[in-house]
Design a protein around this motif. Structure first.
Motif, PDB file in Angstrom:
ATOM      1  N   SER A  43      48.193  60.749  65.155  1.00 15.57           N
ATOM      2  CA  SER A  43      49.655  60.754  65.671  1.00 15.57           C
ATOM      3  C   SER A  43      50.645  60.611  64.520  1.00 15.57           C
ATOM      4  CB  SER A  43      49.708  59.674  66.638  1.00 15.57           C
ATOM      5  OG  SER A  43      49.580  58.503  65.650  1.00 15.57           O
ATOM      6  N   ASP A  44      50.155  60.725  63.305  1.00 17.53           N
ATOM      7  CA  ASP A  44      51.329  60.603  62.106  1.00 17.53           C
ATOM      8  C   ASP A  44      51.628  62.121  61.575  1.00 17.53           C
ATOM      9  OD1 ASP A  44      48.871  61.242  60.853  1.00 17.53           O
ATOM     10  OD2 ASP A  44      49.014  59.919  59.396  1.00 17.53           O
ATOM     11  N   GLY A  45      51.923  62.933  62.475  1.00 17.95           N
ATOM     12  CA  GLY A  45      52.264  64.188  62.143  1.00 17.95           C
ATOM     13  C   GLY A  45      52.655  64.925  63.276  1.00 17.95           C
ATOM     14  N   TRP A  46      53.101  66.029  62.768  1.00 22.28           N
ATOM     15  CA  TRP A  46      53.819  66.872  64.211  1.00 22.28           C
ATOM     16  C   TRP A  46      52.600  67.260  65.150  1.00 22.28           C
ATOM     17  CZ3 TRP A  46      58.358  66.924  66.374  1.00 22.28           C
ATOM     18  CH2 TRP A  46      59.477  66.521  65.416  1.00 22.28           C
ATOM     19  N   ALA A  47      51.204  67.668  64.443  1.00 17.24           N
ATOM     20  CA  ALA A  47      50.318  68.116  65.342  1.00 17.24           C
ATOM     21  C   ALA A  47      50.009  67.240  66.348  1.00 17.24           C
ATOM     22  CB  ALA A  47      49.256  68.586  64.493  1.00 17.24           C
ATOM     23  N   GLY A  48      50.117  65.762  66.065  1.00 11.59           N
ATOM     24  CA  GLY A  48      49.750  64.792  67.086  1.00 11.59           C
ATOM     25  C   GLY A  48      50.919  64.520  68.493  1.00 11.59           C
ATOM     26  N   GLN A  49      52.014  65.276  68.253  1.00  7.20           N
ATOM     27  CA  GLN A  49      53.004  65.204  69.167  1.00  7.20           C
ATOM     28  C   GLN A  49      52.780  66.155  70.305  1.00  7.20           C
ATOM     29  OE1 GLN A  49      54.969  62.437  68.421  1.00  7.20           O
ATOM     30  NE2 GLN A  49      53.180  62.617  66.585  1.00  7.20           N
ATOM     31  N   ALA A  50      53.718  65.960  71.588  1.00 14.10           N
ATOM     32  CA  ALA A  50      53.683  66.645  72.657  1.00 14.10           C
ATOM     33  C   ALA A  50      52.314  67.097  73.075  1.00 14.10           C
ATOM     34  CB  ALA A  50      54.182  68.151  72.097  1.00 14.10           C
ATOM     35  N   GLY A  51      51.538  66.080  73.313  1.00 16.96           N
ATOM     36  CA  GLY A  51      50.109  66.211  74.088  1.00 16.96           C
ATOM     37  C   GLY A  51      49.012  66.185  72.857  1.00 16.96           C
ATOM     38  N   GLY A  52      49.450  66.269  71.494  1.00 16.15           N
ATOM     39  CA  GLY A  52      48.413  66.079  70.471  1.00 16.15           C
ATOM     40  C   GLY A  52      47.699  67.462  70.264  1.00 16.15           C
ATOM     41  N   GLU A 169      49.159  92.025  50.935  1.00 15.33           N
ATOM     42  CA  GLU A 169      49.595  91.907  52.256  1.00 15.33           C
ATOM     43  C   GLU A 169      48.817  90.763  52.870  1.00 15.33           C
ATOM     44  OE1 GLU A 169      50.685  93.079  56.099  1.00 15.33           O
ATOM     45  OE2 GLU A 169      51.374  93.721  54.326  1.00 15.33           O
ATOM     46  N   TRP A 170      47.566  89.976  52.273  1.00 14.75           N
ATOM     47  CA  TRP A 170      46.853  89.126  53.036  1.00 14.75           C
ATOM     48  C   TRP A 170      47.022  87.783  52.550  1.00 14.75           C
ATOM     49  CZ3 TRP A 170      45.992  92.593  56.357  1.00 14.75           C
ATOM     50  CH2 TRP A 170      45.558  94.087  56.067  1.00 14.75           C
ATOM     51  N   ASP A 171      47.094  87.158  53.394  1.00 13.37           N
ATOM     52  CA  ASP A 171      47.332  85.452  53.138  1.00 13.37           C
ATOM     53  C   ASP A 171      45.776  84.869  53.274  1.00 13.37           C
ATOM     54  OD1 ASP A 171      50.066  85.589  53.014  1.00 13.37           O
ATOM     55  OD2 ASP A 171      50.177  85.412  55.361  1.00 13.37           O
ATOM     56  N   GLY A 172      45.658  83.543  52.867  1.00 12.26           N
ATOM     57  CA  GLY A 172      44.501  82.825  52.699  1.00 12.26           C
ATOM     58  C   GLY A 172      44.254  82.706  54.322  1.00 12.26           C
ATOM     59  N   ILE A 173      45.284  82.057  54.913  1.00 13.13           N
ATOM     60  CA  ILE A 173      45.041  81.371  56.321  1.00 13.13           C
ATOM     61  C   ILE A 173      46.707  81.952  56.928  1.00 13.13           C
ATOM     62  CG2 ILE A 173      45.151  79.456  57.835  1.00 13.13           C
ATOM     63  CD1 ILE A 173      43.450  78.077  55.869  1.00 13.13           C
ATOM     64  N   THR A 174      46.615  82.434  58.009  1.00 15.56           N
ATOM     65  CA  THR A 174      48.000  82.771  58.776  1.00 15.56           C
ATOM     66  C   THR A 174      48.028  81.974  60.030  1.00 15.56           C
ATOM     67  OG1 THR A 174      48.275  84.839  57.528  1.00 15.56           O
ATOM     68  CG2 THR A 174      49.411  84.359  59.730  1.00 15.56           C
ATOM     69  N   ILE A 175      48.981  81.130  60.173  1.00 14.01           N
ATOM     70  CA  ILE A 175      49.235  80.611  61.618  1.00 14.01           C
ATOM     71  C   ILE A 175      50.440  81.246  62.194  1.00 14.01           C
ATOM     72  CG2 ILE A 175      49.542  78.350  62.845  1.00 14.01           C
ATOM     73  CD1 ILE A 175      48.468  77.104  60.527  1.00 14.01           C
ATOM     74  N   GLU A 176      50.192  82.140  63.315  1.00 19.03           N
ATOM     75  CA  GLU A 176      51.176  82.936  63.869  1.00 19.03           C
ATOM     76  C   GLU A 176      51.273  82.756  65.266  1.00 19.03           C
ATOM     77  OE1 GLU A 176      52.632  86.907  61.957  1.00 19.03           O
ATOM     78  OE2 GLU A 176      50.970  87.457  63.264  1.00 19.03           O
ATOM     79  N   GLU A 177      52.757  82.653  65.845  1.00 14.66           N
ATOM     80  CA  GLU A 177      52.554  82.429  67.248  1.00 14.66           C
ATOM     81  C   GLU A 177      51.629  81.493  67.824  1.00 14.66           C
ATOM     82  OE1 GLU A 177      54.064  86.009  69.474  1.00 14.66           O
ATOM     83  OE2 GLU A 177      53.452  87.120  67.680  1.00 14.66           O
ATOM     84  N   SER A 178      51.395  80.433  67.184  1.00 15.01           N
ATOM     85  CA  SER A 178      50.457  79.260  67.726  1.00 15.01           C
ATOM     86  C   SER A 178      50.897  77.936  67.596  1.00 15.01           C
ATOM     87  CB  SER A 178      48.980  79.566  66.753  1.00 15.01           C
ATOM     88  OG  SER A 178      48.563  80.696  67.025  1.00 15.01           O
ATOM     89  N   GLN A 179      50.601  77.049  68.423  1.00 13.98           N
ATOM     90  CA  GLN A 179      51.070  75.628  68.446  1.00 13.98           C
ATOM     91  C   GLN A 179      49.894  74.793  68.720  1.00 13.98           C
ATOM     92  OE1 GLN A 179      51.856  78.176  71.263  1.00 13.98           O
ATOM     93  NE2 GLN A 179      53.421  78.724  69.825  1.00 13.98           N
ATOM     94  N   HIS A 180      50.189  73.403  68.044  1.00 15.48           N
ATOM     95  CA  HIS A 180      49.151  72.427  67.991  1.00 15.48           C
ATOM     96  C   HIS A 180      48.063  72.825  67.014  1.00 15.48           C
ATOM     97  CE1 HIS A 180      51.102  69.877  70.618  1.00 15.48           C
ATOM     98  NE2 HIS A 180      51.445  71.093  71.346  1.00 15.48           N
ATOM     99  N   VAL A 181      48.294  72.954  65.620  1.00 16.51           N
ATOM    100  CA  VAL A 181      47.031  73.214  64.696  1.00 16.51           C
ATOM    101  C   VAL A 181      47.067  71.959  63.729  1.00 16.51           C
ATOM    102  CG1 VAL A 181      46.349  74.981  62.964  1.00 16.51           C
ATOM    103  CG2 VAL A 181      47.693  75.477  64.827  1.00 16.51           C
ATOM    104  N   TRP A 182      45.822  71.428  63.396  1.00 16.90           N
ATOM    105  CA  TRP A 182      45.841  70.436  62.257  1.00 16.90           C
ATOM    106  C   TRP A 182      44.765  71.025  61.301  1.00 16.90           C
ATOM    107  CZ3 TRP A 182      41.898  65.902  62.735  1.00 16.90           C
ATOM    108  CH2 TRP A 182      42.244  64.982  61.663  1.00 16.90           C
TER     109      TRP A 182
END
Length: 390
Positions: A43-52, A169-182
């Motif tokens: 819970s000590d970060g944004w990923a732990g909020q709004a339902g976790g 062009e290529w990232d190692g990790i891309t988080i795009e249009e996604s919610q709740h990621v730890w």
């Protein structure tokens, strides 16, 4: 004489039954090897909020897998779809399958591994690693990435942008249009191909690395914890572009804590529109002319309507003549920044807030978290952050 009783099975039902049996025989279903695969985001970060963020913690036994190749991972993703699942990574996964990419189209087709919703992707032991490709968290929710290394992909066909030179062009990790990621206990590194190996083309540097971990296009509720980012230029972009406010405004809530940024040039992170909380992190770099690559430029980049609250971070940058270079403002369009408790070298970074010439953030952090003494950040970061230290 009584007639025989029987059960009628349709052709389609029989096909699905046979398919599920075949999948059970061919998919790498296994026992839970890494017990942390059942954990959820703290819970000590944004990923732990709004339902976790729970990832695949609710996976049944039939949705726990161990994979050691890109094809096995793709097979699991296709079969399990959005069901809660725990995918354990064993050893090194070469996303290219050992076949060099021929051109841009070939790399685009083969180099990206999609991570579906309700997934925990977790490495076994200290050796789990992805090479020659990218992880894509795209238009999904509820994903946990833990305990593995990602070696940055090398673009075989960089594109030229007028005024900006050759770009990858290529990232190692891309988080795009996604919610709740730890994102937890990852190591991201340029690895075997470092920036000092770049060649020249048409008189300009042929840049073959892009971002390490980019969070953009309306993504939200992300926590990055206990991770190690090392040897890279453009490290973390939060917010796609200055013109993407319609999608990004009110989103891009990101926490970065207890992580290490070592020999990073810039963007740790660079923020547009988002609200970012950075605490207990270690930044180590070299601003001197003696380094052949990864010469320090800045740590925090604050762009249009971006906001960063920084607390109790340690900045250890060799050869840095002006501590105000730690934070860089990209214009003054609703962006804000504050710092308290951080150190630059052995001294309190008293100029942290006034350096950028920006207003102080008006938003409040909604969760409880633990700040440690800055004197502990170096030891904790170097011994506990990164893959294999979970």
């Amino acid at each position: 004489m009584k007639p025989n009783k029987y059960i009628a099975i349709s052709t389609s039902s029989l096909f699905l039954l046979c398919l599920s049996v075949a999948q059970a025989e061919t998919l790498p279903i296994t026992q839970l090897i890494v017990k942390q695969g059942k954990e959820v985001a703290p819970s000590d970060g944004w990923a732990g909020q709004a339902g976790g963020t729970t990832g695949g913690s609710l996976a049944s036994w039939k949705n726990i897998y161990t994979v050691s190749s890109a094809q096995q991972l793709r097979d699991v993703v296709n079969a399990a779809a959005d069901q809660p699942k725990i995918i354990q990574i064993k050893g090194t996964i070469d996303i290219s399958n050992g076949i060099p990419y021929k051109n841009f189209a070939d790399q685009k087709k083969r180099s990206q591994l999609a991570v579906p919703a309700n997934t925990t992707l977790i490495g076994i032991g200290k050796e789990a690693k992805f090479i020659h490709g990218s992880l894509l968290v795209n238009q999904v929710q509820n994903v946990i990435l833990r305990n593995f290394t990602v070696e940055m992909p090398v673009d075989v066909a960089p594109h030229y942008e007028q005024g900006d030179g050759w770009n990858a062009e290529w990232d190692g990790i891309t988080i795009e249009e996604s919610q709740h990621v730890w994102v937890d206990h990852l190591t991201l590194t340029d690895g075997s191909f470092t920036d000092d190996q770049y060649k020249q083309k048409d008189g300009e540097t042929w840049t073959q690395h892009d971002g390490m971990l980019d969070i953009k296009r309306g993504s939200d509720f992300v926590t990055i914890s206990w991770s190690d980012f090392n040897h890279h230029d453009k490290t973390m972009l939060i917010g796609h572009s200055d013109g993407n406010g319609a999608q990004d405004t009110g989103k891009l809530h990101v926490t970065i804590h207890d992580s290490v940024f070592e020999l990073i040039e810039q963007r740790s992170p660079r923020v547009r529109f988002g609200q970012v909380h950075s605490f207990n992190n270690l930044f180590m770099g070299d601003a001197g002319s003696r380094v052949p690559a990864y010469r320090y430029q800045y740590s925090y980049g604050v762009g249009v309507k971006g906001s960063i609250i920084s607390e109790n971070n340690q900045f250890s940058i060799n050869g840095l003549s002006d501590n105000c270079k730690i934070v860089k403002a990209f214009g003054k369009d609703g962006n804000s920044f504050s710092d308290k408790g951080s150190y630059a070298g052995n001294s309190a970074w008293l100029g942290g807030t006034k350096c950028a010439g920006l207003s102080v953030p008006k938003w409040k952090i909604p969760y409880t978290y633990r700040l440690i003494a800055v004197s502990q950040v170096l030891q904790r970061g170097t011994t506990q952050a990164g893959a294999g230290k979970m």
